[in-house]
Design an enzyme around this catalytic site. Structure first.
Site, PDB file in Angstrom:
ATOM      1  N   LYS A 175       0.873  -1.189   0.000  1.00 18.78           N
ATOM      2  CA  LYS A 175       0.000   0.000   0.000  1.00 18.78           C
ATOM      3  C   LYS A 175       0.910   1.240   0.000  1.00 18.78           C
ATOM      4  O   LYS A 175       1.449   1.623   1.027  1.00 18.78           O
ATOM      5  CB  LYS A 175      -0.890  -0.042   1.258  1.00 18.78           C
ATOM      6  CG  LYS A 175      -1.460   1.287   1.705  1.00 18.78           C
ATOM      7  CD  LYS A 175      -2.482   1.868   0.746  1.00 18.78           C
ATOM      8  CE  LYS A 175      -2.951   3.226   1.254  1.00 18.78           C
ATOM      9  NZ  LYS A 175      -1.995   4.318   0.977  1.00 18.78           N
ATOM     10  N   GLU A 254       7.912   1.606  11.797  1.00 17.89           N
ATOM     11  CA  GLU A 254       9.008   2.579  11.652  1.00 17.89           C
ATOM     12  C   GLU A 254       8.333   3.947  11.594  1.00 17.89           C
ATOM     13  O   GLU A 254       7.689   4.268  10.593  1.00 17.89           O
ATOM     14  CB  GLU A 254       9.806   2.317  10.365  1.00 17.89           C
ATOM     15  CG  GLU A 254      10.413   0.929  10.262  1.00 17.89           C
ATOM     16  CD  GLU A 254      11.611   0.730  11.175  1.00 17.89           C
ATOM     17  OE1 GLU A 254      12.095   1.720  11.760  1.00 17.89           O
ATOM     18  OE2 GLU A 254      12.052  -0.419  11.317  1.00 17.89           O
ATOM     19  N   CYS A 288      12.450  10.905   7.925  1.00 20.67           N
ATOM     20  CA  CYS A 288      12.157  10.554   9.318  1.00 20.67           C
ATOM     21  C   CYS A 288      13.373  10.802  10.208  1.00 20.67           C
ATOM     22  O   CYS A 288      13.239  11.135  11.368  1.00 20.67           O
ATOM     23  CB  CYS A 288      11.736   9.091   9.404  1.00 20.67           C
ATOM     24  SG  CYS A 288      12.929   7.977   8.658  1.00 20.67           S
ATOM     25  N   GLU A 389       7.250  16.731  15.301  1.00 22.54           N
ATOM     26  CA  GLU A 389       7.895  16.512  14.004  1.00 22.54           C
ATOM     27  C   GLU A 389       7.290  17.466  12.967  1.00 22.54           C
ATOM     28  O   GLU A 389       6.083  17.467  12.762  1.00 22.54           O
ATOM     29  CB  GLU A 389       7.674  15.059  13.566  1.00 22.54           C
ATOM     30  CG  GLU A 389       8.388  14.721  12.289  1.00 22.54           C
ATOM     31  CD  GLU A 389       8.117  13.285  11.830  1.00 22.54           C
ATOM     32  OE1 GLU A 389       6.943  12.878  11.835  1.00 22.54           O
ATOM     33  OE2 GLU A 389       9.088  12.587  11.473  1.00 22.54           O
TER      34      GLU A 389
HETATM   35  P1  NAD Z   1       1.163   8.491   7.307  1.00 23.75           P
HETATM   36  O1  NAD Z   1       1.249   7.837   8.627  1.00 23.75           O
HETATM   37  O2  NAD Z   1       0.146   9.536   7.097  1.00 23.75           O
HETATM   38  O3  NAD Z   1       0.921   7.414   6.155  1.00 23.75           O
HETATM   39  C1  NAD Z   1       1.776   6.295   5.956  1.00 23.75           C
HETATM   40  C2  NAD Z   1       1.013   5.244   5.167  1.00 23.75           C
HETATM   41  O4  NAD Z   1      -0.040   4.739   5.982  1.00 23.75           O
HETATM   42  C3  NAD Z   1       0.348   5.763   3.894  1.00 23.75           C
HETATM   43  O5  NAD Z   1       0.428   4.781   2.886  1.00 23.75           O
HETATM   44  C4  NAD Z   1      -1.088   5.980   4.339  1.00 23.75           C
HETATM   45  O6  NAD Z   1      -1.996   5.967   3.269  1.00 23.75           O
HETATM   46  C5  NAD Z   1      -1.279   4.798   5.273  1.00 23.75           C
HETATM   47  N1  NAD Z   1      -2.354   4.936   6.267  1.00 23.75           N
HETATM   48  C6  NAD Z   1      -2.873   6.078   6.789  1.00 23.75           C
HETATM   49  N2  NAD Z   1      -3.854   5.786   7.672  1.00 23.75           N
HETATM   50  C7  NAD Z   1      -3.955   4.436   7.713  1.00 23.75           C
HETATM   51  C8  NAD Z   1      -4.783   3.528   8.444  1.00 23.75           C
HETATM   52  N3  NAD Z   1      -5.710   3.951   9.298  1.00 23.75           N
HETATM   53  N4  NAD Z   1      -4.610   2.211   8.246  1.00 23.75           N
HETATM   54  C9  NAD Z   1      -3.664   1.751   7.400  1.00 23.75           C
HETATM   55  N5  NAD Z   1      -2.869   2.568   6.669  1.00 23.75           N
HETATM   56  C10 NAD Z   1      -3.004   3.901   6.827  1.00 23.75           C
HETATM   57  O7  NAD Z   1       2.625   9.064   6.994  1.00 23.75           O
HETATM   58  P2  NAD Z   1       3.095   9.977   5.795  1.00 23.75           P
HETATM   59  O8  NAD Z   1       2.573  11.361   5.999  1.00 23.75           O
HETATM   60  O9  NAD Z   1       2.817   9.281   4.499  1.00 23.75           O
HETATM   61  O10 NAD Z   1       4.686   9.945   5.996  1.00 23.75           O
HETATM   62  C11 NAD Z   1       5.361  10.790   6.864  1.00 23.75           C
HETATM   63  C12 NAD Z   1       5.662  10.106   8.181  1.00 23.75           C
HETATM   64  O11 NAD Z   1       6.390   8.897   7.962  1.00 23.75           O
HETATM   65  C13 NAD Z   1       6.545  10.936   9.076  1.00 23.75           C
HETATM   66  O12 NAD Z   1       6.055  10.918  10.387  1.00 23.75           O
HETATM   67  C14 NAD Z   1       7.892  10.235   9.017  1.00 23.75           C
HETATM   68  O13 NAD Z   1       8.709  10.456  10.130  1.00 23.75           O
HETATM   69  C15 NAD Z   1       7.477   8.818   8.887  1.00 23.75           C
HETATM   70  N6  NAD Z   1       8.583   8.010   8.328  1.00 23.75           N
HETATM   71  C16 NAD Z   1       9.242   7.126   9.150  1.00 23.75           C
HETATM   72  C17 NAD Z   1      10.304   6.398   8.665  1.00 23.75           C
HETATM   73  C18 NAD Z   1      11.055   5.421   9.550  1.00 23.75           C
HETATM   74  O14 NAD Z   1      11.717   4.534   9.001  1.00 23.75           O
HETATM   75  N7  NAD Z   1      11.010   5.536  10.866  1.00 23.75           N
HETATM   76  C19 NAD Z   1      10.703   6.525   7.331  1.00 23.75           C
HETATM   77  C20 NAD Z   1      10.007   7.416   6.524  1.00 23.75           C
HETATM   78  C21 NAD Z   1       8.942   8.157   7.027  1.00 23.75           C
END
Ligand code: NAD
Length: 494
Positions: A175, A254, A288, A389
């Site tokens: 996804k 993550e 991140c 963040e």
């Molecule tokens: P997000 O949490 O909004 O979305 C991540 C993914 O989850 C997307 O594909 C989204 O469509 C999906 N999603 C959203 N709600 C969901 C639900 N209820 N059930 C299942 N899936 C769902 O994050 P984002 O805005 O896309 O990305 C930014 C965030 O990602 C930042 O907080 C960043 O720090 C984090 N990040 C972490 C790492 C790591 O390795 N620790 C790496 C990259 C990004």
């Protein structure tokens, strides 16, 4: 760049989803790149059922590890050959500079290669028995697993989940984030081709774009999904952890970060200046692990921050496709608004904006989601912008007095993802590295990665580990076997 497809991959078939159409936009120009028909809940169900059949298909289930490794090597080759196309697609979709997206595509290829090698050399153990038994521990695929990813580095985060999940013998429902589905779909095309070439079921991979609250939710809640690999924000991660707890399936998370980067008075200053800037402003801070809080020893604070601001003003902001661009646009106008709101909040909280703090001016930037690299000081570490963040090109500079003061401030957020330490004092580096809450600590460097080194977050930055040799095990179930080696009668044998 080849015309991006609007088809998605559902249970081995490339076709438009039955879900909502979503436009994906080039954030450098505001132009629409493609309209992607996302998956519907019914599409997810179809993909999950096809994935379960593919995972159980003897052609896959009985495939010996070295044959699975060959598939991964072939995927690596295809990804490497397509690296320029993948980079252009990702730059168009995310705004990141081409040099960065090319490196990400090549790192995805390297991930498949490394995982193939780890698979070839993974062994099950015969365990010492405490009786007249032969005992052993074997690892089996889970079946269908979910990979849910964010928008910031799609091709690399996709590979970090797909490679170990396939190596472990599973089928995967991927996804991608709603804003950036194109590169995941392009990767899906390459993997479909490799599966076809090896005569393996296509339904081993589905790529299901769409809204997280609809498609993501359907994927992680599907009864056939036996494990969830998630990368994204902490709030979403918590919601997914609750789903995993209710369904009793394992999940790795993550999540977000607010990583400290520390400059001691004994640091190599030119090296620290370059490293601090790269740590926060590469990928426009949408990383991140971005080093978003800068702690500088009070005695050099004014001089260091002054020199930093001078250099930050000279960073080249522009489209990711322009040679020499260091800071591209943010992923989306809506995300730029969120970042700008945080800078406004910093001003309200009493912060001094030393540079940036606005979108760049000029015709070239008019339609893009640009935001200038920004440095702020004058805030206590408890201010909201020091704790939350921002995920953008915003660095908050904070002075510290001594090591205890530094550790107290640095560890004061809910996050524990990464940390950078700039010093010539090896003992101080060691002490600090052990005292800071972070899954990854860089000493005199930042944002360097090796696929063989595990990656994880502490506190609200996550749960579980990705990368490294053990990544494959995380996508398997362990089973213990006892095999009687004597014909001694059993207790109730009569
Ligand atoms: P997000 O949490 O909004 O979305 C991540 C993914 O989850 C997307 O594909 C989204 O469509 C999906 N999603 C959203 N709600 C969901 C639900 N209820 N059930 C299942 N899936 C769902 O994050 P984002 O805005 O896309 O990305 C930014 C965030 O990602 C930042 O907080 C960043 O720090 C984090 N990040 C972490 C790492 C790591 O390795 N620790 C790496 C990259 C990004």
């Amino acid at each position: 760049m080849p015309r991006p497809t609007t088809d998605i991959l559902i249970g081995g078939q490339w076709r438009p989803g039955a879900g909502d159409p979503a436009e994906t936009v080039d954030p450098a120009s505001g132009q629409i790149l493609a309209t992607v028909r996302g998956a519907s809940v019914e599409d997810v169900d179809e993909a999950a059922r096809a994935a379960a059949r593919a995972a159980a298909d003897p052609a896959w289930r009985a495939l010996l590890p070295h044959r699975r490794a060959r598939l991964l090597h072939r995927i690596a080759e295809l990804v490497e050959d397509a690296a320029d196309d993948l980079a252009r697609t990702q730059t168009a979709d995310t705004g990141k500079a081409l040099a960065e997206t090319r490196a990400l595509a090549l790192s995805a290829a390297a991930t498949f290669r490394y995982t193939a090698a780890a698979l070839e050399t993974a062994e099950d153990a015969i365990t010492p028995s405490r009786g007249d038994y032969l005992t052993m521990s074997v690892h089996e695929p889970i079946g269908v697993v979910a990979a849910v990813n964010p928008w910031n580095s799609p091709v690399a985060s996709d590979a970090q989940k797909l490679a170990p999940a396939l190596a472990a013998g599973n089928a995967v429902l991927l996804k991608p984030a709603a804003w950036t589905p194109l590169v995941s779909l392009a990767l899906g095309r390459l993997i479909t081709r490799a599966l076809d070439e090896h005569g393996l079921p296509r339904a081993l991979l589905s790529v299901l774009p769409g809204k997280g609250s609809v498609v993501g939710d359907a994927v992680v809640n599907h009864p056939l999904v036996g494990r969830i690999g998630f990368t994204g924000g902490t709030a979403t991660g918590r919601a997914i952890a609750a789903v995993a707890a209710r369904r009793l399936v394992p999940a790795s998370l993550e999540l977000g970060g607010k990583s400290p980067t520390i400059v001691r008075a004994d640091a190599d200053i030119p090296q620290a200046l370059a490293g601090v800037m790269y740590g926060i402003f590469s990928s426009s801070g949408q990383s991140c692990i971005a080093g978003s809080r800068l702690f500088v020893a009070r005695e050099i604070q004014e001089e260091f921050v002054g020199a930093l601001v001078e250099r930050v003003r000279k960073l080249r902001v522009g489209p990711g496709t322009a040679p020499g661009t260091q800071v591209g646009p943010l992923v989306h106008h809506r995300h730029r608004d969120t970042v700008a709101a945080y800078v406004d909040l910093a001003r309200e909280e009493g912060g001094r904006v030393l540079c940036g703090g606005a979108a760049p001016e000029g015709e070239a930037y008019r339609d893009g989601a640009y935001y200038l690299p920004t440095v702020i000081d004058g805030l206590p570490h408890t201010a909201r912008v020091c704790q939350e963040e921002i995920f953008g090109p915003v660095l908050i500079a904070l002075p510290y007095d001594d090591e205890d003061d530094l550790v107290r401030q640095a560890n004061s957020t809910v996050y524990g993802l990464a940390c950078g330490i700039w010093t010539r004092d090896h003992r101080a580096a060691w002490r600090l590295a052990r005292r800071i809450d972070a899954g990854t600590v860089w000493i005199n460097t930042y944002k360097q990665f090796s696929i063989s080194t595990p990656f994880s977050g502490m506190k609200d930055s996550g749960l579980g580990t990705e990368k490294g040799r053990d990544a494959i095990r995380a996508y398997q179930r362990q089973k213990s076997l006892y095999w009687a080696a004597s014909d001694a009668p059993l207790p109730w044998a009569g």
